[in-house]
Design a protein around this motif. Structure first.
Motif, mmCIF file in Angstrom:
data_model
loop_
_atom_site.group_PDB
_atom_site.id
_atom_site.type_symbol
_atom_site.label_atom_id
_atom_site.label_comp_id
_atom_site.label_asym_id
_atom_site.label_seq_id
_atom_site.Cartn_x
_atom_site.Cartn_y
_atom_site.Cartn_z
ATOM 1 N N ARG A 149 0.831 -1.196 0.000
ATOM 2 C CA ARG A 149 0.000 0.000 0.000
ATOM 3 C C ARG A 149 0.863 1.242 0.000
ATOM 4 O O ARG A 149 2.045 1.227 0.367
ATOM 5 C CB ARG A 149 -0.928 0.022 1.222
ATOM 6 C CG ARG A 149 -2.013 -1.040 1.202
ATOM 7 C CD ARG A 149 -2.921 -0.885 2.396
ATOM 8 N NE ARG A 149 -3.489 0.465 2.489
ATOM 9 C CZ ARG A 149 -4.267 0.871 3.494
ATOM 10 N NH1 ARG A 149 -4.555 0.037 4.484
ATOM 11 N NH2 ARG A 149 -4.748 2.083 3.516
ATOM 12 N N LEU A 150 0.271 2.351 -0.394
ATOM 13 C CA LEU A 150 0.965 3.628 -0.358
ATOM 14 C C LEU A 150 1.235 4.025 1.090
ATOM 15 O O LEU A 150 0.572 3.545 2.018
ATOM 16 C CB LEU A 150 0.119 4.699 -1.052
ATOM 17 C CG LEU A 150 -0.101 4.517 -2.553
ATOM 18 C CD1 LEU A 150 -1.050 5.597 -3.069
ATOM 19 C CD2 LEU A 150 1.210 4.542 -3.309
ATOM 20 N N PRO A 151 2.225 4.903 1.313
ATOM 21 C CA PRO A 151 2.500 5.347 2.685
ATOM 22 C C PRO A 151 1.252 5.924 3.353
ATOM 23 O O PRO A 151 0.456 6.626 2.722
ATOM 24 C CB PRO A 151 3.584 6.419 2.492
ATOM 25 C CG PRO A 151 4.248 6.057 1.208
ATOM 26 C CD PRO A 151 3.164 5.483 0.344
ATOM 27 N N LEU A 152 1.079 5.580 4.617
ATOM 28 C CA LEU A 152 -0.083 6.021 5.382
ATOM 29 C C LEU A 152 0.313 7.216 6.246
ATOM 30 O O LEU A 152 1.257 7.135 7.040
ATOM 31 C CB LEU A 152 -0.607 4.885 6.259
ATOM 32 C CG LEU A 152 -1.796 5.227 7.163
ATOM 33 C CD1 LEU A 152 -3.025 5.543 6.328
ATOM 34 C CD2 LEU A 152 -2.084 4.073 8.127
ATOM 35 N N ALA A 153 -0.400 8.318 6.096
ATOM 36 C CA ALA A 153 -0.135 9.518 6.887
ATOM 37 C C ALA A 153 -0.860 9.413 8.233
ATOM 38 O O ALA A 153 -2.042 9.061 8.290
ATOM 39 C CB ALA A 153 -0.580 10.762 6.141
ATOM 40 N N VAL A 154 -0.164 9.736 9.292
ATOM 41 C CA VAL A 154 -0.740 9.705 10.633
ATOM 42 C C VAL A 154 -0.190 10.890 11.419
ATOM 43 O O VAL A 154 0.971 11.282 11.249
ATOM 44 C CB VAL A 154 -0.416 8.369 11.351
ATOM 45 C CG1 VAL A 154 1.076 8.194 11.527
ATOM 46 C CG2 VAL A 154 -1.128 8.286 12.689
ATOM 47 N N GLY A 155 -1.027 11.488 12.253
ATOM 48 C CA GLY A 155 -0.607 12.633 13.051
ATOM 49 C C GLY A 155 0.326 12.235 14.174
ATOM 50 O O GLY A 155 0.229 11.143 14.732
ATOM 51 N N VAL A 156 1.248 13.118 14.505
ATOM 52 C CA VAL A 156 2.188 12.894 15.606
ATOM 53 C C VAL A 156 2.263 14.147 16.462
ATOM 54 O O VAL A 156 1.956 15.248 16.010
ATOM 55 C CB VAL A 156 3.599 12.515 15.097
ATOM 56 C CG1 VAL A 156 3.598 11.161 14.432
ATOM 57 C CG2 VAL A 156 4.133 13.580 14.150
#
Length: 443
Positions: A149-156
């Motif tokens: 899958r494509l990179p998954l964006a997640v908040g930090v």
């Protein structure tokens, strides 16, 4: 004019109702009255006269002085002070305005895993910069990864407040090895972390509303449960805390409590001056934050709480510091939605809203059935919520049971029934929890 003015006179300045500013119209009227008293009743005060223009200009300046006096008056109280005035009040209490935690997004990519296998990185997963000194970050949401899958964006969000938590763009990041080894089971798979955009915001200070709330909550006494609780709640990683000392020093958490036969043995000898007694501090930890130093490389909550209590406790008064019992909360319901709406999007919006609401709950605060129904019905496209039931699954093991916590059993409540919690329990709602069962039907 003060509030001691004769009856019938307008009251301005400091009054029983607060500070009353004299309005511009009143200032102009008073100045014109003084001008007539000084120069005669036939003095020209028309709009085109020179005296009128001078009086009007002076009235504007006088009105600004009144407004400045009003600001100076309300700057003396934490409930109304703003900006630098609020900072001065905080200085008197020994509490400075805090920096914010830097925040942003990272991209997670899974490699080396089977194509049909998914890995869930929970909220609070610790990410750090590869270069030393390490800058630690925590994810703010659950991330589900799968190979291909494509990179998954997640908040930090940065672990530490201030500019030390800022991370420039395109830095070499990684999962914190110690934390990942304890909490994740990746096997041969690897997770690559990248930040195309910078992680910023640590240089900003908390707003007046947040700072004011902290100042208003500060007890003005040295040793009370409230005074100690305020200090604990300010520690990084603490979601909530409670202090139990209901018997005024009797150590009720020891295993021998309630085992004495009062008719045969004395409960205890009279307490001697200087002999120790214990009280209990229950701490709920934010997701992913380590409780002991062996749980990760970021600062452990238990040790931070212990250091704080040691500075504030009286002599011979010792704490039993324990972690709160996390209670997993789930829901089962049927949603009736309008045609044309995406059921998955509606479910995701509802679960996100419920997660946010449950995260605000404090120790001992149960989950209300009506709150969940209101959240669901407030979502666009939802017509009705049917047969909504709350579920709970307490942890298999717990450190304490001061007030009726139950371990190792799951329970589903009836329709309309609230989910109660003991004072040493705190609710936790995971979006990907197996306790969630939501069916969607079109109208």
């Amino acid at each position: 004019m003060s509030d001691l003015a004769p009856k019938g006179f307008d009251q301005y300045g400091v009054t029983a109702e607060g500070f009353v500013v004299k309005g511009l119209d009143r200032i102009v009227a008073d100045q014109q009255a003084r001008a007539r008293a000084m120069f005669g009743s036939d003095v020209d005060l028309g709009s085109g006269s020179a005296l009128r223009k001078v009086l009007d200009a002076a009235a504007v300046h006088t009105h600004e002085l009144w407004r400045g006096l009003e600001n100076q008056y309300y700057a003396n109280f934490a409930t109304t002070a703003q900006g630098a005035a609020l900072d001065l009040l905080g200085t008197d209490l020994g509490i400075d305005r805090q920096f914010l935690r830097a925040s942003g997004q990272v991209e997670l990519t899974l490699a080396g895993a089977e194509l049909d296998r998914r890995f869930v990185l929970p909220q609070g997963t610790v990410v750090e910069t590869a270069a030393t000194p390490h800058t630690s970050l925590r994810t703010t949401a659950t991330a589900t990864l799968s190979a291909g899958r494509l990179p998954l964006a997640v908040g930090v969000q940065a672990v530490h407040r201030g500019q030390d938590g800022d991370v420039p763009a395109n830095q070499e990041l990684r999962l914190e090895p110690h934390w990942a080894r304890l909490h994740l089971n990746l096997g041969p798979a690897t997770v690559t972390v990248a930040n195309p955009a910078p992680i910023t915001g640590g240089e900003l200070l908390e707003g007046d509303d947040v700072y004011r709330a902290r100042l208003l909550g500060v007890p003005r006494t040295l040793w009370t449960k409230d005074a100690l609780l305020v200090r604990i709640l300010e520690l990084p990683g603490v979601r909530d805390a409670a202090i139990f000392d209901p018997l005024g020093g009797v150590d009720a958490s020891r295993s021998r409590f309630n085992t004495y036969l009062f008719g045969r043995h004395p409960f205890s000898a009279q307490r001697q001056t200087g002999s120790p007694y214990y009280f209990d501090v229950v701490v709920a930890v934010e997701a992913g934050w380590p409780w002991h130093p062996t749980d990760g490389d970021i600062p452990a909550v238990h040790d931070a709480v212990l250091d704080t209590v040691e500075q504030w406790r009286p002599v011979s008064v010792f704490p039993n510091i324990t972690s709160a019992n996390q209670v997993d909360v789930g829901i089962r319901a049927t949603l009736v939605v309008q045609p044309g709406h995406d059921p998955d999007a509606i479910k995701g919006e509802i679960l996100t809203a419920v997660h946010t609401g449950v995260e605000r709950l404090r120790l001992g605060r149960g989950v209300l059935h009506s709150d969940i129904v209101l959240t669901a019905r407030s979502t666009a496209g939802v017509v009705d919520v049917q047969n909504l039931r709350l579920r709970r699954c307490a942890p298999m093991f717990g450190d304490i049971s001061l007030s009726g916590a139950v371990f190792g059993n799951a329970q589903e409540f009836s329709v309309g029934e609230n989910l109660p919690l003991a004072p040493d329990e705190i609710a936790r709602f995971a979006i990907d929890s197996p306790l969630i069962d939501i069916q969607v039907s079109s109208q």
